[in-house]
Scaffold this motif. Structure first.
Motif: not given
Length: 214
Positions: A148-161
């Motif tokens: 749609x019109x959402x902004x997210x391409x990707x997020x990087x996160x700490x898998x441990x937390x």
């Protein structure tokens, strides 16, 4: 002296003296040495032919393997960082293509890769240089861009937390009289995702662009 000549002399001396005179020792010694050398050379050649080849570990597949599996193949911190940058750039390329959808990709995909992608690479290079090695090994990149019109391409996160440390977004903008633009930016956990860190913009058209992934 050639091998064949030494052997011929040994035979002739033995025949004409009826075996009563032994050939000179140097002829026998050279003959034995030559024979040994030939045998050694033949052995080496045979070993070279029959020795099994040492198999190298296959290179990790940056397109399909999860980052944690790729990270486990690197011991050196600098190599690990380079691999993470490569992996993230590939993810940015593939997931942006997915988010664009066929219509936007066909018109603006190449411009994204030539104008915006190098800036993403530069940003990730700096970000990874600031990360602890243990954290870097436990990162995870999301794989579902918003439609749609959402902004997210990707997020990087700490898998441990489970906490995000970096968010790559693209926002639609329509400045008065300037047509429609795609503004690429990121948010960073170091300022609690408060700021838009601009990466660059791509012009679309005077007409409204189609929804993402359409």
């Amino acid at each position: 002296m050639p091998v064949w000549l030494r052997k011929t002399l040994v035979v002739l001396i033995t025949v004409f003296t009826l075996g009563t005179v032994s050939p000179p020792p140097h002829l026998l010694a050279d003959s034995d040495k030559s024979t040994s050398t030939e045998s050694a050379e033949n052995y080496i050649e045979t070993k070279n032919i029959t020795s099994p080849q040492i198999e190298k570990d296959p290179e990790p597949d940056f397109h399909t393997m999860p980052w944690k599996e790729i990270a486990a193949t690197y011991e050196d911190t600098e190599d690990l960082q380079d691999a993470f940058v490569t992996y993230t750039v590939i993810q940015a390329t593939e997931q942006t293509r997915q988010k664009f959808g066929e219509r936007i990709e066909s018109k603006r995909g190449e411009e994204f890769r030539s104008v915006i992608l190098p800036k993403i690479e530069e940003t990730i290079t700096y970000l990874s240089s600031e990360l602890d090695e243990e954290i870097m090994r436990n990162l995870m990149i999301s794989d579902r861009p918003t439609k749609g019109k959402g902004e997210k391409i990707f997020h990087i996160k700490n898998a441990s937390t489970g906490l995000d440390i970096f968010r790559l977004h693209v926002r639609r903008e329509n400045p008065p009289g300037k047509g429609h633009w795609f503004s690429f930016h990121y948010h960073d956990a170091r300022d609690h995702f408060a700021s838009h860190h601009e990466l660059g913009s791509i012009y679309w058209d005077r007409n409204t662009p189609p929804n993402w992934m359409s």
